[in-house]
Scaffold this motif. Sequence first.
Motif, PDB file in Angstrom:
ATOM      1  N   ASN A 301       0.815  -1.214   0.000  1.00  0.00           N
ATOM      2  CA  ASN A 301       0.000   0.000   0.000  1.00  0.00           C
ATOM      3  C   ASN A 301       0.850   1.265   0.000  1.00  0.00           C
ATOM      4  N   LEU A 302       2.008   1.214   0.673  1.00  0.00           N
ATOM      5  CA  LEU A 302       2.883   2.388   0.705  1.00  0.00           C
ATOM      6  C   LEU A 302       3.430   2.711  -0.679  1.00  0.00           C
ATOM      7  N   VAL A 303       3.869   1.694  -1.413  1.00  0.00           N
ATOM      8  CA  VAL A 303       4.413   1.929  -2.750  1.00  0.00           C
ATOM      9  C   VAL A 303       3.319   2.434  -3.688  1.00  0.00           C
ATOM     10  N   MET A 304       2.117   1.869  -3.572  1.00  0.00           N
ATOM     11  CA  MET A 304       1.015   2.254  -4.456  1.00  0.00           C
ATOM     12  C   MET A 304       0.294   3.513  -3.975  1.00  0.00           C
ATOM     13  N   ASP A 305       0.550   3.902  -2.720  1.00  0.00           N
ATOM     14  CA  ASP A 305      -0.123   5.054  -2.114  1.00  0.00           C
ATOM     15  C   ASP A 305      -1.651   4.925  -2.195  1.00  0.00           C
ATOM     16  N   SER A 306      -2.126   3.716  -1.995  1.00  0.00           N
ATOM     17  CA  SER A 306      -3.565   3.438  -1.949  1.00  0.00           C
ATOM     18  C   SER A 306      -3.753   2.070  -1.302  1.00  0.00           C
ATOM     19  N   GLN A 307      -4.976   1.776  -0.877  1.00  0.00           N
ATOM     20  CA  GLN A 307      -5.208   0.485  -0.220  1.00  0.00           C
ATOM     21  C   GLN A 307      -5.449  -0.606  -1.255  1.00  0.00           C
ATOM     22  N   VAL A 308      -4.372  -1.291  -1.584  1.00  0.00           N
ATOM     23  CA  VAL A 308      -4.446  -2.445  -2.485  1.00  0.00           C
ATOM     24  C   VAL A 308      -4.835  -3.687  -1.701  1.00  0.00           C
ATOM     25  N   VAL A 309      -4.273  -3.827  -0.506  1.00  0.00           N
ATOM     26  CA  VAL A 309      -4.570  -4.977   0.355  1.00  0.00           C
ATOM     27  C   VAL A 309      -5.117  -4.480   1.688  1.00  0.00           C
ATOM     28  N   LYS A 310      -6.000  -5.253   2.274  1.00  0.00           N
ATOM     29  CA  LYS A 310      -6.586  -4.894   3.564  1.00  0.00           C
ATOM     30  C   LYS A 310      -5.548  -5.056   4.674  1.00  0.00           C
ATOM     31  N   GLU A 311      -5.527  -4.089   5.603  1.00  0.00           N
ATOM     32  CA  GLU A 311      -4.626  -4.146   6.754  1.00  0.00           C
ATOM     33  C   GLU A 311      -5.457  -4.323   8.027  1.00  0.00           C
ATOM     34  N   LEU A 312      -5.187  -5.388   8.751  1.00  0.00           N
ATOM     35  CA  LEU A 312      -5.877  -5.652  10.020  1.00  0.00           C
ATOM     36  C   LEU A 312      -4.856  -5.502  11.145  1.00  0.00           C
ATOM     37  N   ILE A 313      -4.890  -4.353  11.807  1.00  0.00           N
ATOM     38  CA  ILE A 313      -3.858  -3.998  12.774  1.00  0.00           C
ATOM     39  C   ILE A 313      -4.427  -3.971  14.185  1.00  0.00           C
ATOM     40  N   GLN A 314      -3.679  -4.542  15.115  1.00  0.00           N
ATOM     41  CA  GLN A 314      -3.967  -4.518  16.540  1.00  0.00           C
ATOM     42  C   GLN A 314      -5.345  -5.097  16.847  1.00  0.00           C
ATOM     43  N   GLU A 315      -6.315  -4.276  17.293  1.00  0.00           N
ATOM     44  CA  GLU A 315      -7.622  -4.816  17.663  1.00  0.00           C
ATOM     45  C   GLU A 315      -8.372  -5.388  16.455  1.00  0.00           C
ATOM     46  N   ASP A 316      -8.027  -4.958  15.249  1.00  0.00           N
ATOM     47  CA  ASP A 316      -8.659  -5.517  14.044  1.00  0.00           C
ATOM     48  C   ASP A 316      -8.051  -6.860  13.639  1.00  0.00           C
ATOM     49  N   CYS A 317      -6.902  -7.177  14.192  1.00  0.00           N
ATOM     50  CA  CYS A 317      -6.250  -8.458  13.890  1.00  0.00           C
ATOM     51  C   CYS A 317      -6.905  -9.550  14.739  1.00  0.00           C
ATOM     52  N   SER A 318      -8.031 -10.043  14.263  1.00  0.00           N
ATOM     53  CA  SER A 318      -8.803 -11.035  15.007  1.00  0.00           C
ATOM     54  C   SER A 318      -9.197 -12.178  14.079  1.00  0.00           C
ATOM     55  N   GLY A 319      -9.494 -13.321  14.670  1.00  0.00           N
ATOM     56  CA  GLY A 319      -9.903 -14.472  13.879  1.00  0.00           C
ATOM     57  C   GLY A 319     -11.096 -14.179  12.996  1.00  0.00           C
ATOM     58  N   ASP A 320     -12.070 -13.426  13.525  1.00  0.00           N
ATOM     59  CA  ASP A 320     -13.278 -13.104  12.762  1.00  0.00           C
ATOM     60  C   ASP A 320     -12.957 -12.265  11.531  1.00  0.00           C
ATOM     61  N   LYS A 321     -12.153 -11.216  11.719  1.00  0.00           N
ATOM     62  CA  LYS A 321     -11.859 -10.307  10.597  1.00  0.00           C
ATOM     63  C   LYS A 321     -10.913 -10.957   9.584  1.00  0.00           C
ATOM     64  N   ILE A 322      -9.986 -11.770  10.070  1.00  0.00           N
ATOM     65  CA  ILE A 322      -9.113 -12.510   9.149  1.00  0.00           C
ATOM     66  C   ILE A 322      -9.955 -13.460   8.300  1.00  0.00           C
ATOM     67  N   SER A 323     -10.888 -14.160   8.935  1.00  0.00           N
ATOM     68  CA  SER A 323     -11.751 -15.105   8.212  1.00  0.00           C
ATOM     69  C   SER A 323     -12.606 -14.391   7.172  1.00  0.00           C
ATOM     70  N   ALA A 324     -13.138 -13.232   7.541  1.00  0.00           N
ATOM     71  CA  ALA A 324     -13.965 -12.470   6.601  1.00  0.00           C
ATOM     72  C   ALA A 324     -13.158 -12.062   5.375  1.00  0.00           C
ATOM     73  N   GLU A 325     -11.897 -11.705   5.591  1.00  0.00           N
ATOM     74  CA  GLU A 325     -11.054 -11.288   4.475  1.00  0.00           C
ATOM     75  C   GLU A 325     -10.669 -12.482   3.602  1.00  0.00           C
TER      76      GLU A 325
END
Length: 369
Positions: A301-325
């Motif tokens: 995302n840094l090189v592209m300067d846009s959200q190409v891939v989803k980032e799940l950081i800290q509290e978002d890094c959960s089994g539920d959100k990983i599974s959804a992605e």
Amino acid sequence: MNYYLIAGEASGDLHGSNLMKALKQHDAQATFNYFGGDLMKAEGGNLRKHYSEMAFMGFVEVIANLGTVLRNIKMAKQDILDKKPDVLILIDFPGFNLKIAEFAKKQGIPVFYYISPKVWAWNQKRVLKIKKIVDRMFCILPFEVDFYKSWGMEVDYVGNPLLDAIALNKADAHFKTKHGLDERPLIAFLPGSRRQELERVLPEMLKALDRFPEFQFAIAGAPSFSEKDYHKYLAHHSIPIIFNDTYNLVLNAEAAVVTSGTATLETALLKTPQVVVYKGNAISIGIARMLVNIKYISLVNLVMDSQVVKELIQEDCSGDKISAEIDLMVNDEAYRSRMLENYEKLALKMGSAGASERAAELMMGYLKA
């Protein structure tokens, strides 16, 4: 010439080994001393300290291991004095390497920095110090040239050495059979090469296992760990750990869950859809959020300067959100296709293989000047 290299983590070991290989093509009598890992060791010379004893990530983690860090710095300084290198080549790892650069500069040793510290992310004024203590900077991300130029520093852009490593990889048509995998589609877990990443991120990845019975999963084993390091997290799971074959694991995967770091860029260049995850010490992350001045944490995302891939950081890094992605990547064709199209644009931005050779050639030219 007598070269001294310092790499403090797995990605630095990879890039350091390819640079050593390229330097030997220009300097058949080259001798090497280095802090690094198994890949650099395979190129010869003397491994002075393995990065597995050095890689601490996060403010709290560094403070907790400060005694070890200071001993490693002291050892590096003394070893550099003893070995009297013609040049010191530092590879990323700025918290450690900028201290060594300052020391070497005072000793009159030329200092080359290969793979810029991420000074564009926070405390950009560090560039003023870098200008004083680093003789030449060799960058591997295209936007870094303009960043340094804005601070009045000329640097060399050599392309990205990950392209070299990927070009050297030989796709294995028998990968699944070799590793005891069946013909079901595969999802890869890349939990990172630091112990604290394993502790915090892998358990969240594993929560996705039971939600995709039609898929099989495999973990990319980091060279700094053994199978035993993973087993305490796998008490209730049967999942293979694959060492020394991460590129083929990613190539054979329908999707990957990747801990933020160099591996995110590798996964994108290998054209495998991914979700980027990270979970660190709460205090370290809190401090980082106050200091860091970037929109994204993944290199893609840094090189592209846009959200190409989803980032799940800290509290978002959960089994539920990983599974959804994962579900989106493997079942939503439009979502998957959009990510792969952006990967193609990323590849064009990154350029061609040959970074290690270009860096080595430039280094030799500066040393002979």
